[in-house]
Design a protein around this motif. Sequence first.
Motif, PDB file in Angstrom:
ATOM      1  N   ASN A  37      42.364  56.447  36.881  1.00  0.00           N
ATOM      2  CA  ASN A  37      42.163  55.573  35.732  1.00  0.00           C
ATOM      3  C   ASN A  37      41.794  54.177  36.222  1.00  0.00           C
ATOM      4  OD1 ASN A  37      42.420  54.862  32.823  1.00  0.00           O
ATOM      5  ND2 ASN A  37      44.040  53.541  33.599  1.00  0.00           N
ATOM      6  N   ALA A  38      40.744  53.617  35.646  1.00  0.00           N
ATOM      7  CA  ALA A  38      40.313  52.261  36.019  1.00  0.00           C
ATOM      8  C   ALA A  38      41.160  51.235  35.285  1.00  0.00           C
ATOM      9  CB  ALA A  38      38.841  52.064  35.695  1.00  0.00           C
ATOM     10  N   SER A  39      41.933  50.460  36.042  1.00  0.00           N
ATOM     11  CA  SER A  39      42.753  49.407  35.437  1.00  0.00           C
ATOM     12  C   SER A  39      41.904  48.216  35.012  1.00  0.00           C
ATOM     13  CB  SER A  39      43.830  48.952  36.420  1.00  0.00           C
ATOM     14  OG  SER A  39      44.675  50.014  36.798  1.00  0.00           O
ATOM     15  N   TRP A  40      40.816  47.978  35.741  1.00  0.00           N
ATOM     16  CA  TRP A  40      39.907  46.874  35.429  1.00  0.00           C
ATOM     17  C   TRP A  40      38.570  47.430  34.963  1.00  0.00           C
ATOM     18  CZ3 TRP A  40      40.400  43.543  40.530  1.00  0.00           C
ATOM     19  CH2 TRP A  40      41.697  43.019  40.606  1.00  0.00           C
ATOM     20  N   ALA A  41      38.036  46.854  33.903  1.00  0.00           N
ATOM     21  CA  ALA A  41      36.698  47.238  33.454  1.00  0.00           C
ATOM     22  C   ALA A  41      35.630  46.632  34.355  1.00  0.00           C
ATOM     23  CB  ALA A  41      36.480  46.780  32.014  1.00  0.00           C
ATOM     24  N   ASN A  42      35.937  45.470  34.947  1.00  0.00           N
ATOM     25  CA  ASN A  42      34.978  44.756  35.791  1.00  0.00           C
ATOM     26  C   ASN A  42      35.569  44.487  37.161  1.00  0.00           C
ATOM     27  OD1 ASN A  42      32.898  44.374  33.722  1.00  0.00           O
ATOM     28  ND2 ASN A  42      34.385  43.002  32.767  1.00  0.00           N
ATOM     29  N   SER A  43      34.705  44.389  38.144  1.00  0.00           N
ATOM     30  CA  SER A  43      35.157  44.093  39.492  1.00  0.00           C
ATOM     31  C   SER A  43      35.482  42.605  39.635  1.00  0.00           C
ATOM     32  CB  SER A  43      34.094  44.487  40.518  1.00  0.00           C
ATOM     33  OG  SER A  43      32.893  43.768  40.280  1.00  0.00           O
ATOM     34  N   ARG A  44      36.167  42.285  40.712  1.00  0.00           N
ATOM     35  CA  ARG A  44      36.508  40.897  41.037  1.00  0.00           C
ATOM     36  C   ARG A  44      36.262  40.706  42.526  1.00  0.00           C
ATOM     37  NH1 ARG A  44      42.355  38.083  39.532  1.00  0.00           N
ATOM     38  NH2 ARG A  44      41.560  35.954  39.315  1.00  0.00           N
ATOM     39  N   ARG A  45      35.637  39.593  42.883  1.00  0.00           N
ATOM     40  CA  ARG A  45      35.259  39.403  44.271  1.00  0.00           C
ATOM     41  C   ARG A  45      36.272  38.549  45.034  1.00  0.00           C
ATOM     42  NH1 ARG A  45      31.515  41.426  41.611  1.00  0.00           N
ATOM     43  NH2 ARG A  45      29.651  42.347  42.569  1.00  0.00           N
ATOM     44  N   ARG A  46      36.485  38.949  46.283  1.00  0.00           N
ATOM     45  CA  ARG A  46      37.343  38.210  47.215  1.00  0.00           C
ATOM     46  C   ARG A  46      36.537  37.891  48.467  1.00  0.00           C
ATOM     47  NH1 ARG A  46      42.877  38.303  46.474  1.00  0.00           N
ATOM     48  NH2 ARG A  46      43.635  39.676  44.803  1.00  0.00           N
ATOM     49  N   TYR A  47      36.810  36.723  49.024  1.00  0.00           N
ATOM     50  CA  TYR A  47      36.129  36.317  50.249  1.00  0.00           C
ATOM     51  C   TYR A  47      37.128  35.658  51.197  1.00  0.00           C
ATOM     52  CZ  TYR A  47      32.218  36.620  46.959  1.00  0.00           C
ATOM     53  OH  TYR A  47      31.328  37.051  46.008  1.00  0.00           O
ATOM     54  N   ASP A  48      36.771  35.664  52.473  1.00  0.00           N
ATOM     55  CA  ASP A  48      37.513  34.899  53.472  1.00  0.00           C
ATOM     56  C   ASP A  48      36.502  34.081  54.254  1.00  0.00           C
ATOM     57  OD1 ASP A  48      39.081  33.835  55.503  1.00  0.00           O
ATOM     58  OD2 ASP A  48      40.292  35.655  55.706  1.00  0.00           O
ATOM     59  N   VAL A  49      36.528  32.766  54.039  1.00  0.00           N
ATOM     60  CA  VAL A  49      35.508  31.898  54.626  1.00  0.00           C
ATOM     61  C   VAL A  49      35.893  31.380  56.000  1.00  0.00           C
ATOM     62  CG1 VAL A  49      34.548  31.193  52.410  1.00  0.00           C
ATOM     63  CG2 VAL A  49      36.432  29.887  53.385  1.00  0.00           C
ATOM     64  N   ALA A  50      37.063  31.778  56.512  1.00  0.00           N
ATOM     65  CA  ALA A  50      37.469  31.325  57.844  1.00  0.00           C
ATOM     66  C   ALA A  50      36.481  31.792  58.908  1.00  0.00           C
ATOM     67  CB  ALA A  50      38.872  31.832  58.167  1.00  0.00           C
ATOM     68  N   TYR A  51      35.823  32.937  58.667  1.00  0.00           N
ATOM     69  CA  TYR A  51      34.881  33.487  59.644  1.00  0.00           C
ATOM     70  C   TYR A  51      33.617  32.647  59.767  1.00  0.00           C
ATOM     71  CZ  TYR A  51      37.884  37.583  59.318  1.00  0.00           C
ATOM     72  OH  TYR A  51      38.966  38.425  59.346  1.00  0.00           O
ATOM     73  N   GLY A  52      33.380  31.753  58.810  1.00  0.00           N
ATOM     74  CA  GLY A  52      32.191  30.918  58.858  1.00  0.00           C
ATOM     75  C   GLY A  52      32.379  29.615  59.608  1.00  0.00           C
ATOM     76  N   ILE A  53      33.596  29.325  60.063  1.00  0.00           N
ATOM     77  CA  ILE A  53      33.870  28.078  60.775  1.00  0.00           C
ATOM     78  C   ILE A  53      33.530  28.245  62.251  1.00  0.00           C
ATOM     79  CG2 ILE A  53      35.670  26.457  61.489  1.00  0.00           C
ATOM     80  CD1 ILE A  53      37.068  27.006  58.861  1.00  0.00           C
ATOM     81  N   ARG A  54      32.588  27.437  62.727  1.00  0.00           N
ATOM     82  CA  ARG A  54      32.137  27.547  64.107  1.00  0.00           C
ATOM     83  C   ARG A  54      32.278  26.242  64.888  1.00  0.00           C
ATOM     84  NH1 ARG A  54      29.750  31.312  61.230  1.00  0.00           N
ATOM     85  NH2 ARG A  54      29.109  33.271  62.166  1.00  0.00           N
ATOM     86  N   ARG A  55      32.485  25.146  64.178  1.00  0.00           N
ATOM     87  CA  ARG A  55      32.585  23.844  64.848  1.00  0.00           C
ATOM     88  C   ARG A  55      33.738  23.055  64.247  1.00  0.00           C
ATOM     89  NH1 ARG A  55      28.364  20.428  63.572  1.00  0.00           N
ATOM     90  NH2 ARG A  55      28.361  21.418  61.526  1.00  0.00           N
ATOM     91  N   ALA A  56      34.156  22.036  64.962  1.00  0.00           N
ATOM     92  CA  ALA A  56      35.223  21.176  64.450  1.00  0.00           C
ATOM     93  C   ALA A  56      34.791  20.492  63.162  1.00  0.00           C
ATOM     94  CB  ALA A  56      35.608  20.139  65.510  1.00  0.00           C
ATOM     95  N   ASP A  57      33.500  20.171  63.044  1.00  0.00           N
ATOM     96  CA  ASP A  57      33.004  19.529  61.823  1.00  0.00           C
ATOM     97  C   ASP A  57      33.089  20.474  60.625  1.00  0.00           C
ATOM     98  OD1 ASP A  57      32.507  17.303  63.309  1.00  0.00           O
ATOM     99  OD2 ASP A  57      30.325  17.423  63.206  1.00  0.00           O
ATOM    100  N   ASP A  58      32.885  21.772  60.868  1.00  0.00           N
ATOM    101  CA  ASP A  58      33.047  22.755  59.789  1.00  0.00           C
ATOM    102  C   ASP A  58      34.479  22.757  59.294  1.00  0.00           C
ATOM    103  OD1 ASP A  58      30.403  23.522  60.123  1.00  0.00           O
ATOM    104  OD2 ASP A  58      30.891  25.228  61.406  1.00  0.00           O
ATOM    105  N   LEU A  59      35.405  22.710  60.215  1.00  0.00           N
ATOM    106  CA  LEU A  59      36.818  22.691  59.860  1.00  0.00           C
ATOM    107  C   LEU A  59      37.146  21.468  59.011  1.00  0.00           C
ATOM    108  CD1 LEU A  59      39.672  23.885  60.218  1.00  0.00           C
ATOM    109  CD2 LEU A  59      39.873  22.536  62.299  1.00  0.00           C
TER     110      LEU A  59
END
Length: 208
Positions: A37-59
């Motif tokens: 049974n589908a509890s949600w009619a629509n999906s919901r998105r999750r992200y983890d942006v820690a993987y995009g940090i490459r420099r101290a300035d990004d942090l």
Amino acid sequence: MAFHEVRFPDTISRGARGGPERRTQIVELASGDEERNASWANSRRRYDVAYGIRRADDLAAVVAFFEARNGRLHGFRYKDWADYKSCLPSQAITAFDQQIGTGTGSMKIFQLSKRYTSGAQTWVRTIAKPVAGTVRVALGMVEQMSGWTMDATTGVITFTTAPGNGVIVRVGFEFDVPVRFDTDVLDVTLDIERLGSITSIPLLEIRK
């Protein structure tokens, strides 16, 4: 709480991880069969942006962005590089990418949406955060250069004159995902060379 019409830094979101999530209840019967049974009619998105940090300035940019949003309090725009336009990733946007409605002769307001189709099944996603300046509109197979306005904060198109009865309304666009931080804590680690990292920076799509 409020929604800030500002986009999370593209240079960091480009390296992030994440995507759609659905909620399904599965009951295994004594026979080994399942009931789902589908509890949600629509999906919901999750992200983890820690993987995009490459420099101290990004942090530093992430910390500043986090503080300006008051952690989880305020929502903001996020570019999902895997799914950010009305057409396929390899294609250019046209005014004929998505069908969002059919004219009645009196209805002037139409909501942006995107269709996801596989086989005979289609799921329609409401698009509330189009990118200003990217939206293109067509009535039938004729692109309309004027006669309509777009609210970039809601994804609502308003026509000056209602499309005629039976006329298909089509659109093309880029869009952002409305999200918020899913944490009130940033756990920053500094190494001996003063280069920083954050283990996880979760974002969660806002659904109204």
